[in-house]
Design a protein around this motif. Structure first.
Motif, PDB file in Angstrom:
ATOM      1  N   ILE A  18       5.803  -5.317 -23.609  1.00 10.93           N
ATOM      2  CA  ILE A  18       5.384  -5.162 -25.189  1.00 10.93           C
ATOM      3  C   ILE A  18       5.814  -6.370 -25.691  1.00 10.93           C
ATOM      4  CG2 ILE A  18       6.069  -3.720 -26.825  1.00 10.93           C
ATOM      5  CD1 ILE A  18       6.421  -1.444 -24.857  1.00 10.93           C
ATOM      6  N   SER A  19       7.129  -6.963 -25.480  1.00 10.70           N
ATOM      7  CA  SER A  19       7.558  -8.305 -26.325  1.00 10.70           C
ATOM      8  C   SER A  19       6.571  -9.369 -26.037  1.00 10.70           C
ATOM      9  CB  SER A  19       8.927  -8.591 -25.734  1.00 10.70           C
ATOM     10  OG  SER A  19       9.189  -9.635 -26.313  1.00 10.70           O
ATOM     11  N   THR A  20       6.202  -9.357 -24.975  1.00  5.59           N
ATOM     12  CA  THR A  20       5.328 -10.719 -24.539  1.00  5.59           C
ATOM     13  C   THR A  20       3.782 -10.346 -25.262  1.00  5.59           C
ATOM     14  OG1 THR A  20       6.511 -11.087 -22.521  1.00  5.59           O
ATOM     15  CG2 THR A  20       4.092 -11.875 -22.684  1.00  5.59           C
ATOM     16  N   SER A  21       3.518  -9.249 -25.395  1.00  4.65           N
ATOM     17  CA  SER A  21       2.243  -8.881 -25.920  1.00  4.65           C
ATOM     18  C   SER A  21       2.295  -9.309 -27.311  1.00  4.65           C
ATOM     19  CB  SER A  21       1.631  -7.327 -25.461  1.00  4.65           C
ATOM     20  OG  SER A  21       0.628  -6.905 -26.346  1.00  4.65           O
ATOM     21  N   ILE A  22       3.295  -8.619 -28.061  1.00  5.24           N
ATOM     22  CA  ILE A  22       3.795  -8.860 -29.480  1.00  5.24           C
ATOM     23  C   ILE A  22       3.615 -10.508 -29.837  1.00  5.24           C
ATOM     24  CG2 ILE A  22       5.140  -8.751 -31.507  1.00  5.24           C
ATOM     25  CD1 ILE A  22       5.962  -6.091 -29.959  1.00  5.24           C
ATOM     26  N   ASN A  23       4.389 -11.157 -29.072  1.00  6.80           N
ATOM     27  CA  ASN A  23       4.415 -12.623 -29.288  1.00  6.80           C
ATOM     28  C   ASN A  23       3.104 -13.148 -29.164  1.00  6.80           C
ATOM     29  OD1 ASN A  23       7.167 -12.322 -30.016  1.00  6.80           O
ATOM     30  ND2 ASN A  23       7.812 -12.876 -27.970  1.00  6.80           N
ATOM     31  N   SER A  24       2.379 -12.970 -28.056  1.00  7.75           N
ATOM     32  CA  SER A  24       1.170 -13.363 -27.812  1.00  7.75           C
ATOM     33  C   SER A  24       0.195 -13.429 -28.805  1.00  7.75           C
ATOM     34  CB  SER A  24       0.718 -12.889 -26.410  1.00  7.75           C
ATOM     35  OG  SER A  24      -0.543 -13.551 -26.016  1.00  7.75           O
ATOM     36  N   TYR A  25       0.152 -11.887 -29.429  1.00  8.53           N
ATOM     37  CA  TYR A  25      -0.841 -11.383 -30.350  1.00  8.53           C
ATOM     38  C   TYR A  25      -0.342 -12.567 -31.686  1.00  8.53           C
ATOM     39  CZ  TYR A  25      -3.057  -9.010 -34.101  1.00  8.53           C
ATOM     40  OH  TYR A  25      -3.709  -8.521 -34.969  1.00  8.53           O
ATOM     41  N   ALA A  26       0.657 -12.685 -32.014  1.00  4.07           N
ATOM     42  CA  ALA A  26       1.200 -13.291 -33.217  1.00  4.07           C
ATOM     43  C   ALA A  26       0.528 -14.728 -33.363  1.00  4.07           C
ATOM     44  CB  ALA A  26       2.667 -13.129 -33.527  1.00  4.07           C
ATOM     45  N   VAL A  27       0.288 -15.321 -32.068  1.00  5.20           N
ATOM     46  CA  VAL A  27      -0.048 -16.670 -32.128  1.00  5.20           C
ATOM     47  C   VAL A  27      -1.421 -16.923 -31.454  1.00  5.20           C
ATOM     48  CG1 VAL A  27       1.331 -18.691 -32.416  1.00  5.20           C
ATOM     49  CG2 VAL A  27       2.239 -16.880 -30.934  1.00  5.20           C
ATOM     50  N   THR A  28      -2.362 -15.773 -31.355  1.00  4.71           N
ATOM     51  CA  THR A  28      -3.519 -15.985 -30.770  1.00  4.71           C
ATOM     52  C   THR A  28      -4.651 -16.172 -31.593  1.00  4.71           C
ATOM     53  OG1 THR A  28      -2.957 -13.662 -30.240  1.00  4.71           O
ATOM     54  CG2 THR A  28      -4.147 -14.640 -28.831  1.00  4.71           C
ATOM     55  N   CYS A  29      -5.629 -16.925 -31.236  1.00  3.89           N
ATOM     56  CA  CYS A  29      -6.970 -17.198 -32.050  1.00  3.89           C
ATOM     57  C   CYS A  29      -7.206 -15.842 -32.772  1.00  3.89           C
ATOM     58  CB  CYS A  29      -8.022 -17.733 -31.256  1.00  3.89           C
ATOM     59  SG  CYS A  29      -7.534 -19.403 -30.400  1.00  3.89           S
ATOM     60  N   GLY A  30      -7.577 -15.815 -34.320  1.00  2.00           N
ATOM     61  CA  GLY A  30      -7.980 -14.964 -34.973  1.00  2.00           C
ATOM     62  C   GLY A  30      -7.045 -13.951 -35.429  1.00  2.00           C
ATOM     63  N   GLY A  31      -5.895 -14.360 -35.242  1.00  2.74           N
ATOM     64  CA  GLY A  31      -4.614 -13.564 -35.593  1.00  2.74           C
ATOM     65  C   GLY A  31      -4.139 -13.847 -36.817  1.00  2.74           C
ATOM     66  N   SER A  32      -3.126 -13.190 -37.140  1.00  2.00           N
ATOM     67  CA  SER A  32      -2.279 -13.521 -38.626  1.00  2.00           C
ATOM     68  C   SER A  32      -0.960 -13.508 -38.520  1.00  2.00           C
ATOM     69  CB  SER A  32      -2.851 -12.406 -39.621  1.00  2.00           C
ATOM     70  OG  SER A  32      -1.874 -12.589 -40.863  1.00  2.00           O
ATOM     71  N   ILE A  33      -0.081 -14.610 -38.587  1.00  2.00           N
ATOM     72  CA  ILE A  33       1.312 -14.839 -38.398  1.00  2.00           C
ATOM     73  C   ILE A  33       1.874 -14.182 -39.518  1.00  2.00           C
ATOM     74  CG2 ILE A  33       3.139 -16.444 -37.800  1.00  2.00           C
ATOM     75  CD1 ILE A  33       0.910 -17.774 -36.041  1.00  2.00           C
ATOM     76  N   THR A  34       2.967 -13.368 -39.453  1.00  6.70           N
ATOM     77  CA  THR A  34       3.527 -12.985 -40.637  1.00  6.70           C
ATOM     78  C   THR A  34       5.103 -12.957 -40.428  1.00  6.70           C
ATOM     79  OG1 THR A  34       3.467 -10.667 -39.790  1.00  6.70           O
ATOM     80  CG2 THR A  34       1.590 -11.307 -41.391  1.00  6.70           C
ATOM     81  N   THR A  35       5.673 -13.337 -38.984  1.00 10.09           N
ATOM     82  CA  THR A  35       6.855 -13.674 -38.904  1.00 10.09           C
ATOM     83  C   THR A  35       7.250 -15.043 -38.422  1.00 10.09           C
ATOM     84  OG1 THR A  35       6.651 -12.830 -36.621  1.00 10.09           O
ATOM     85  CG2 THR A  35       7.294 -11.487 -38.437  1.00 10.09           C
ATOM     86  N   ALA A  36       8.498 -15.468 -38.235  1.00 11.22           N
ATOM     87  CA  ALA A  36       8.534 -16.923 -37.770  1.00 11.22           C
ATOM     88  C   ALA A  36       8.275 -16.803 -35.965  1.00 11.22           C
ATOM     89  CB  ALA A  36      10.014 -17.327 -37.865  1.00 11.22           C
ATOM     90  N   GLU A  37       7.513 -17.843 -35.928  1.00 11.45           N
ATOM     91  CA  GLU A  37       6.743 -17.808 -34.527  1.00 11.45           C
ATOM     92  C   GLU A  37       7.092 -19.176 -33.936  1.00 11.45           C
ATOM     93  OE1 GLU A  37       6.063 -15.423 -32.723  1.00 11.45           O
ATOM     94  OE2 GLU A  37       6.067 -13.847 -34.101  1.00 11.45           O
ATOM     95  N   THR A  38       7.052 -19.198 -32.664  1.00  8.88           N
ATOM     96  CA  THR A  38       6.864 -20.787 -31.975  1.00  8.88           C
ATOM     97  C   THR A  38       5.709 -20.884 -31.012  1.00  8.88           C
ATOM     98  OG1 THR A  38       9.269 -20.977 -32.034  1.00  8.88           O
ATOM     99  CG2 THR A  38       8.151 -22.301 -30.592  1.00  8.88           C
ATOM    100  N   LEU A  39       4.727 -21.704 -31.070  1.00 15.07           N
ATOM    101  CA  LEU A  39       3.832 -21.682 -30.179  1.00 15.07           C
ATOM    102  C   LEU A  39       4.204 -22.248 -28.659  1.00 15.07           C
ATOM    103  CD1 LEU A  39       0.509 -21.513 -30.509  1.00 15.07           C
ATOM    104  CD2 LEU A  39       0.529 -24.014 -30.841  1.00 15.07           C
ATOM    105  N   THR A  40       3.805 -21.346 -27.651  1.00 19.30           N
ATOM    106  CA  THR A  40       4.220 -21.605 -26.320  1.00 19.30           C
ATOM    107  C   THR A  40       3.190 -22.377 -25.517  1.00 19.30           C
ATOM    108  OG1 THR A  40       3.542 -19.557 -25.674  1.00 19.30           O
ATOM    109  CG2 THR A  40       5.970 -19.906 -26.464  1.00 19.30           C
ATOM    110  N   GLU A  41       1.918 -22.567 -26.035  1.00 21.40           N
ATOM    111  CA  GLU A  41       0.698 -23.453 -25.283  1.00 21.40           C
ATOM    112  C   GLU A  41      -0.253 -23.448 -26.087  1.00 21.40           C
ATOM    113  OE1 GLU A  41      -0.991 -19.910 -23.062  1.00 21.40           O
ATOM    114  OE2 GLU A  41      -1.692 -18.964 -24.641  1.00 21.40           O
ATOM    115  N   ASP A  42      -0.978 -24.679 -25.587  1.00 20.41           N
ATOM    116  CA  ASP A  42      -2.232 -25.280 -26.410  1.00 20.41           C
ATOM    117  C   ASP A  42      -3.230 -23.839 -26.619  1.00 20.41           C
ATOM    118  OD1 ASP A  42      -1.274 -27.661 -26.544  1.00 20.41           O
ATOM    119  OD2 ASP A  42      -2.295 -28.269 -24.641  1.00 20.41           O
ATOM    120  N   LEU A  43      -4.178 -23.895 -27.705  1.00 18.89           N
ATOM    121  CA  LEU A  43      -4.975 -23.069 -28.003  1.00 18.89           C
ATOM    122  C   LEU A  43      -6.235 -23.480 -28.372  1.00 18.89           C
ATOM    123  CD1 LEU A  43      -3.163 -20.308 -30.557  1.00 18.89           C
ATOM    124  CD2 LEU A  43      -3.444 -20.118 -27.956  1.00 18.89           C
TER     125      LEU A  43
END
Length: 317
Positions: A18-43
Motif C-alpha cells: 500500500i505504501s509503495t502504491s501511494i508513493n508511486s501514485y504521487a509521482v506518476t504521470c498525470g497525477g497531482s503531488i500534494t505532499t513532499a515527494e522524492t522521484l525514484t526513477e525517470d518518467l
C-alpha cells in the motif's frame, strides 16, 4: 504460533505494498503531488501535463532523475496553489516545460530544462523564486527561456539560458528582478532574437548583473515599458547591446557594452523621453557606440558620463 507469524508477515507485506502504491501514485504521470515527494526513477509522460505539484504542502525533489515528454506537443510540470517547490532534476522535450500558476510564491531551484519546444519556464503567477535553472535548447522555433507573463515581484537569479530562438528572458510584468543570469546564443532562422526583453505592461523592473552574449537582435530591449533599471550588465557580440524603443524614464547605468555589430546603446524612437543613460562603457561597436538619431539636440533624454568613441548625434555624452 506459525499461523500468527504468517499473519504478521502478510500484514507487513500488505502495508508495504500500500505504501509503495501511494508513493508511486504521487509521482506518476498525470497525477497531482500534494505532499513532499522524492522521484525514484525517470518518467516518460504522454499525458498533456506530466503532473502537477500543489502547494503549500506539495514539493518534489527530482533526485537527479528526468521527466520526459516523448510527444513534444505535451506540456511538462505545473506548480499550482501557493508555495509549491521543485528541485534537482531534468525536464526534457516538453512544450511548456515548467509552468508556475495559482497564487504563486513557488520555488524552482537547480533544475535542468533541455530542448523545450515552446517555453522552458512559464511564469503565470507572482512572487516566485527561480534560481540555478539551466536551460539548453537545440530545437528550432523554441520561443522563450523564461517568460514572465503579466505578473509581478518574481526573482530570476543565477540561471543559464542557451540557444533559445526568440527571447532568453521576457518580462511582461512589474517589479520583477532579473539578476546574475547568463544568456547566450539567442537567434532564430530570421536572424532575430533578444537576450532580455521588457515588454508591456512591464515597468519598474530591475535587470542587473547579467551576462548576455551572441543575441542575433538586441542584448537587452525595453519596448514600450517605463521606469525600469538596467544596470551592471555585460552585453557582447549581439546586433545591438542595449536598446530603448518608445519607452520613458528608464535608467541605463554602469553597463559594459562592447563588440556588438551595429550599436552599443540605442534609443530608437522620437517618442522616447526622460531616459537616463549614465556611466556606461560602450566601446568597439560596429556603427556607433551611442546612437539616438531621433533626438538631434540630445535634450529628450539624459546622456552623462559614458565612456565611448563614436556617437550620433555628436552631442551625446
Amino acid at each position: 504460533m506459525k499461523k500468527l507469524t504468517i499473519a504478521l508477515c502478510y500484514i507487513l507485506l500488505t502495508t508495504a505494498a500500500i505504501s509503495t502504491s501511494i508513493n508511486s501514485y504521487a509521482v506518476t504521470c498525470g497525477g497531482s503531488i500534494t505532499t513532499a515527494e522524492t522521484l525514484t526513477e525517470d518518467l516518460n509522460c504522454t499525458t498533456n501535463f506530466a503532473f502537477s505539484i500543489v502547494g503549500p504542502s506539495g514539493s518534489l525533489n527530482m533526485n537527479g532523475f528526468t521527466v520526459t515528454c516523448p510527444l513534444t506537443a505535451n506540456n511538462g510540470i505545473v506548480l499550482g496553489g501557493f508555495f509549491a517547490r521543485i528541485s534537482s532534476g531534468t525536464v526534457e522535450n516538453c512544450n511548456n516545460s515548467i509552468t508556475l500558476t495559482g497564487d504563486g510564491s513557488h520555488q524552482v531551484v537547480d533544475v535542468d530544462i533541455v530542448n523545450p519546444t515552446s517555453t522552458a519556464l512559464f511564469v503565470r503567477s507572482d512572487h516566485n523564486f527561480i534560481s540555478g535553472v539551466q536551460i539548453q535548447s537545440n530545437v528550432p522555433d523554441s520561443n522563450f527561456g523564461i517568460r514572465i507573463e503579466d505578473n509581478d515581484f518574481n526573482q530570476v537569479f543565477g540561471n543559464t539560458v542557451d540557444g533559445m530562438d526568440n527571447v532568453g528572458v521576457q518580462i511582461e510584468g512589474s517589479s520583477n528582478s532579473v539578476s546574475g543570469n547568463i544568456i547566450t546564443n539567442t537567434s532564430d532562422t530570421n536572424g532575430s532574437g533578444v537576450g532580455i526583453s521588457i515588454e508591456p505592461p512591464g515597468s519598474s523592473n530591475i535587470v542587473t548583473s547579467n551576462i548576455i552574449d551572441q543575441s542575433a537582435g538586441e542584448g537587452i530591449l525595453t519596448f514600450e515599458s517605463d521606469s525600469n533599471l538596467i544596470s551592471q550588465n555585460v552585453v557582447t557580440n549581439s546586433l545591438t547591446g542595449i536598446a530603448i524603443d518608445n519607452a520613458d524614464s528608464n535608467t541605463v547605468t554602469i553597463n559594459s557594452v562592447s563588440d556588438n555589430t551595429d550599436y552599443g546603446i540605442y534609443i530608437e524612437d522620437a517618442n522616447a523621453s526622460g531616459n537616463n543613460i549614465l556611466s556606461n562603457s560602450s566601446l568597439n561597436n560596429g556603427s556607433f557606440d551611442l546612437y539616438s538619431p531621433d533626438d538631434p539636440s540630445c535634450t529628450a533624454n539624459t546622456w552623462l558620463g559614458n565612456t565611448f568613441v563614436t556617437s550620433d548625434p555628436s552631442c551625446l555624452n
